[in-house]
Design a protein around this motif. Structure first.
Motif, PDB file in Angstrom:
ATOM      1  N   ASP A 172       0.836  -1.198   0.000  1.00 28.10           N
ATOM      2  CA  ASP A 172       0.000   0.000   0.000  1.00 28.10           C
ATOM      3  C   ASP A 172       0.873   1.251   0.000  1.00 28.10           C
ATOM      4  OD1 ASP A 172      -2.308  -1.445   0.007  1.00 28.10           O
ATOM      5  OD2 ASP A 172      -2.813  -1.077   2.114  1.00 28.10           O
ATOM      6  N   VAL A 173       0.419   2.253  -0.744  1.00 32.91           N
ATOM      7  CA  VAL A 173       1.076   3.556  -0.743  1.00 32.91           C
ATOM      8  C   VAL A 173       0.016   4.604  -0.429  1.00 32.91           C
ATOM      9  CG1 VAL A 173       2.354   5.271  -2.069  1.00 32.91           C
ATOM     10  CG2 VAL A 173       2.774   2.837  -2.456  1.00 32.91           C
ATOM     11  N   ILE A 174       0.161   5.281   0.698  1.00 32.07           N
ATOM     12  CA  ILE A 174      -0.801   6.334   1.058  1.00 32.07           C
ATOM     13  C   ILE A 174      -0.438   7.588   0.272  1.00 32.07           C
ATOM     14  CG2 ILE A 174      -1.761   7.730   2.925  1.00 32.07           C
ATOM     15  CD1 ILE A 174      -1.047   5.460   4.841  1.00 32.07           C
ATOM     16  N   VAL A 175      -1.339   7.995  -0.608  1.00 38.21           N
ATOM     17  CA  VAL A 175      -1.073   9.096  -1.535  1.00 38.21           C
ATOM     18  C   VAL A 175      -1.487  10.442  -0.953  1.00 38.21           C
ATOM     19  CG1 VAL A 175      -1.570  10.032  -3.831  1.00 38.21           C
ATOM     20  CG2 VAL A 175      -1.328   7.555  -3.509  1.00 38.21           C
ATOM     21  N   SER A 176      -2.672  10.466  -0.353  1.00 37.50           N
ATOM     22  CA  SER A 176      -3.194  11.725   0.176  1.00 37.50           C
ATOM     23  C   SER A 176      -4.400  11.436   1.056  1.00 37.50           C
ATOM     24  CB  SER A 176      -3.591  12.663  -0.989  1.00 37.50           C
ATOM     25  OG  SER A 176      -3.981  13.929  -0.504  1.00 37.50           O
ATOM     26  N   VAL A 177      -5.004  12.498   1.555  1.00 38.47           N
ATOM     27  CA  VAL A 177      -6.238  12.403   2.338  1.00 38.47           C
ATOM     28  C   VAL A 177      -7.279  13.280   1.658  1.00 38.47           C
ATOM     29  CG1 VAL A 177      -7.334  12.966   4.539  1.00 38.47           C
ATOM     30  CG2 VAL A 177      -5.066  11.932   4.513  1.00 38.47           C
ATOM     31  N   LEU A 178      -8.484  12.770   1.537  1.00 40.78           N
ATOM     32  CA  LEU A 178      -9.547  13.501   0.847  1.00 40.78           C
ATOM     33  C   LEU A 178     -10.733  13.689   1.789  1.00 40.78           C
ATOM     34  CD1 LEU A 178     -10.385  14.741  -1.853  1.00 40.78           C
ATOM     35  CD2 LEU A 178     -11.274  12.520  -2.520  1.00 40.78           C
ATOM     36  N   SER A 179     -11.242  14.912   1.861  1.00 46.66           N
ATOM     37  CA  SER A 179     -12.352  15.228   2.765  1.00 46.66           C
ATOM     38  C   SER A 179     -13.554  15.751   1.989  1.00 46.66           C
ATOM     39  CB  SER A 179     -11.919  16.283   3.786  1.00 46.66           C
ATOM     40  OG  SER A 179     -11.627  17.508   3.121  1.00 46.66           O
ATOM     41  N   ILE A 180     -14.702  15.729   2.645  1.00 50.76           N
ATOM     42  CA  ILE A 180     -15.914  16.290   2.039  1.00 50.76           C
ATOM     43  C   ILE A 180     -15.701  17.767   1.748  1.00 50.76           C
ATOM     44  CG2 ILE A 180     -18.334  16.882   2.483  1.00 50.76           C
ATOM     45  CD1 ILE A 180     -18.650  14.266   3.948  1.00 50.76           C
ATOM     46  N   TYR A 181     -14.985  18.457   2.626  1.00 50.07           N
ATOM     47  CA  TYR A 181     -14.709  19.878   2.387  1.00 50.07           C
ATOM     48  C   TYR A 181     -13.985  20.075   1.061  1.00 50.07           C
ATOM     49  CZ  TYR A 181     -12.237  24.274   2.372  1.00 50.07           C
ATOM     50  OH  TYR A 181     -11.733  25.484   1.978  1.00 50.07           O
ATOM     51  N   ARG A 182     -12.962  19.277   0.791  1.00 45.16           N
ATOM     52  CA  ARG A 182     -12.193  19.438  -0.443  1.00 45.16           C
ATOM     53  C   ARG A 182     -13.043  19.119  -1.671  1.00 45.16           C
ATOM     54  NH1 ARG A 182      -6.667  16.337  -0.145  1.00 45.16           N
ATOM     55  NH2 ARG A 182      -6.558  17.167  -2.281  1.00 45.16           N
ATOM     56  N   ILE A 183     -13.944  18.147  -1.556  1.00 48.93           N
ATOM     57  CA  ILE A 183     -14.825  17.806  -2.674  1.00 48.93           C
ATOM     58  C   ILE A 183     -15.756  18.982  -2.988  1.00 48.93           C
ATOM     59  CG2 ILE A 183     -16.730  16.308  -3.411  1.00 48.93           C
ATOM     60  CD1 ILE A 183     -15.429  14.061  -1.775  1.00 48.93           C
ATOM     61  N   LEU A 184     -16.375  19.554  -1.955  1.00 49.92           N
ATOM     62  CA  LEU A 184     -17.287  20.684  -2.161  1.00 49.92           C
ATOM     63  C   LEU A 184     -16.547  21.900  -2.687  1.00 49.92           C
ATOM     64  CD1 LEU A 184     -19.578  20.422   1.009  1.00 49.92           C
ATOM     65  CD2 LEU A 184     -20.157  19.805  -1.345  1.00 49.92           C
TER      66      LEU A 184
END
Length: 324
Positions: free
Chosen positions: A163-175
């Motif tokens: 596994d390679v953790i690339v980033s973190v994605l949140s609902i805030y960033r999507i909106l």
């Protein structure tokens, strides 16, 4: 309260469907990779870290969540979040002294943290993840199916299979991405929160400035919420106390003084803190997205004409209205 749009003949379901079709089409055209910035900082916690050290890393870096990585098995192992910290505080404050809590947590590694959580709270560690090539639509639906606001983007090393953790994605960033890049903003400006039935209303959990911090932490845990509006004696919104404020208390070394009133805790906020942001049911979805984008707040307090709270709009409420 006089709410524009009330009495509109077009059914709410039709309005929501039209808007959701527009937003869902946009989200299906973009993958998570499209949202990863060229340059960014990513904090990853080794599961061999002690819980106290890991929580300190959250506090010192001012972040509300960080992915965990099991180096021995070369795999992603879940997220450590501010909500976990809140649950720990409430449990240990109710059953042990601060020194006992620090001593206890100083012996527990993150790899055993899941078992610790389940001992006192029926809540599992957030192990939600997605591949960076997944569409934003798929990821949005995955987030909305849980009570989590963040997930890890995990890829696979083609040579080792690790596994390679690339980033973190949140609902805030999507909106935020949607608010900036969606072409047809006209529909976002046409419909209000009332039109789209966005938000949670009635029976709000509130407090006053003289309430203690630990009382509000208990409100968080018992009601599964992350923000409490702070009111004056007339019921007018003065401020909010959120889970992120716990990070500020921890940074100041005040986790052993949680009986202090909320007024003292709020005074610790930095000058650039976004503060409390309110809206009304007549505000358009476009204006709400604009506030979220500019202030980075995680929720808005919905108020009436007298600035009394009538509801709360969380980021998940907004995203849910935009998904078919």
């Amino acid at each position: 309260m006089d709410i524009p749009g009330k009495g509109d003949k077009q059914p709410v379901a039709v309005k929501r469907k039209e808007l959701a079709q527009l937003a869902s089409f946009f989200l299906k055209q973009h993958s998570a990779y499209d949202m990863i910035p060229v340059s960014f900082r990513l904090i990853v916690l080794d599961t061999k870290l002690l819980v106290t050290k890991a929580l300190s890393a959250l506090v010192q870096n001012g972040v509300e969540s960080a992915p965990m990585y099991n180096a021995a098995e070369a795999c992603y192992s879940g997220m450590l979040t501010t909500t976990d910290l809140v649950n720990l505080i409430q449990y240990y404050y109710s059953n042990f002294s601060y020194s006992e809590a620090i001593e206890d947590l100083g012996k527990v590694q993150l790899e055993n943290y899941k078992d610790l959580l389940m001992q006192f709270k029926s809540r599992q560690t957030n192990t939600l993840c997605a591949n960076p090539l997944d569409t934003m639509y798929e990821i949005s639906r995955r987030l909305l199916a849980t009570d989590y606001s963040t997930l890890a983007l995990v890829d696979e090393d083609t040579e080792t299979g690790n596994d390679v953790i690339v980033s973190v994605l949140s609902i805030y960033r999507i909106l935020n991405f949607m608010a900036v890049n969606i072409d047809d903003k006209k529909k976002l400006k046409q419909h209000s929160l009332y039109d789209l039935e966005i938000g949670t209303y009635g029976d709000l959990v509130t407090a006053t400035m003289d309430a203690s911090v630990i009382d509000i932490i208990c409100m968080f845990v018992e009601n599964n919420i992350s923000v409490v509006p702070i009111l004056d004696d007339n019921g007018v919104v003065l401020n909010v106390f959120a889970e992120s404020d716990i990070i500020l208390l921890a940074r100041e070394g005040l986790l052993d003084e949680l009986n202090i009133p909320v007024s003292e805790a709020l005074a610790l906020r930095p000058d650039d803190y976004p503060g409390v942001h309110t809206c009304t049911q007549s505000d358009t979805l476009f204006s709400v997205l604009d506030i979220i984008r500019k202030t980075q707040v995680q929720r808005l307090i919905v108020v009436d004409a007298d600035i009394r709270p009538v509801g709360v709009v969380a980021l998940s409420d907004v995203l849910r209205a935009l998904i078919v």
